[in-house]
Design a protein around this motif. Sequence first.
Motif, short mmCIF file in Angstrom:
data_model
loop_
_atom_site.label_atom_id
_atom_site.label_comp_id
_atom_site.label_asym_id
_atom_site.label_seq_id
_atom_site.Cartn_x
_atom_site.Cartn_y
_atom_site.Cartn_z
N LEU A 42 0.82 -1.21 0.00
CA LEU A 42 0.00 0.00 0.00
C LEU A 42 0.86 1.26 0.00
N TYR A 45 2.39 1.70 -3.41
CA TYR A 45 1.39 2.13 -4.38
C TYR A 45 1.07 3.60 -4.18
N ARG A 46 0.95 4.03 -2.93
CA ARG A 46 0.66 5.43 -2.65
C ARG A 46 1.77 6.33 -3.20
N GLN A 47 3.00 5.91 -2.96
CA GLN A 47 4.14 6.70 -3.44
C GLN A 47 4.16 6.76 -4.97
N TYR A 49 1.64 6.36 -7.02
CA TYR A 49 0.49 7.14 -7.47
C TYR A 49 0.77 8.64 -7.33
N MET A 73 -6.19 10.28 -2.74
CA MET A 73 -5.01 10.27 -1.86
C MET A 73 -5.43 10.24 -0.40
N LEU A 76 -6.47 6.73 0.24
CA LEU A 76 -5.26 5.89 0.23
C LEU A 76 -4.47 6.08 1.53
N ASP A 77 -4.39 7.31 2.01
CA ASP A 77 -3.72 7.57 3.29
C ASP A 77 -4.44 6.85 4.43
N VAL A 80 -3.59 3.20 4.24
CA VAL A 80 -2.23 2.96 4.75
C VAL A 80 -2.23 3.00 6.28
#
Length: 155
Positions: A42, A45-47, A49, A73, A76-77, A80
Amino acid sequence: MSALQPLNTLLEQTTVARDAALGVHRNALNAVAAAQAQATQLAEYRQEYAQRFGTQFQRAGAIELLQCYQGFMVRLDEAVSQQQRLLAQAIERGETAKAALLSAELRVASVRKLIERRIAEAVRTQDRSDQKATDELASRAAWLRLAGTAPGAAL
């Protein structure tokens, strides 16, 4: 050795409990590994994205696209963060399972040590009994020899 039967039964029970604790510990370690892998995935993937779409917003773009990006975002945060909490819980369960396993192993070792002590004590008791019987036999033999050689003993 029927006196050891209850201890042997106790050893079997503690061994079964230890084996169960070992299984729980292994499962907990697998859960930690899975949670860690998910958290890493995760975060990566966040980084990715953020990098991919971050450069796109340096150019002129629609405000709706920026709002969608920001909303995603945020979600996504949250994902995470939630995965990090799940990982912390998995680690805690792993530590609890490890403590239970160590406790179970200590019980098995204690019962084994108790059995060893009881066997050693039984051997010592038997050795003392054998020695006492040997001493008694030697004493009687000496007494009979003395009685047989004394004057006036033959009547």
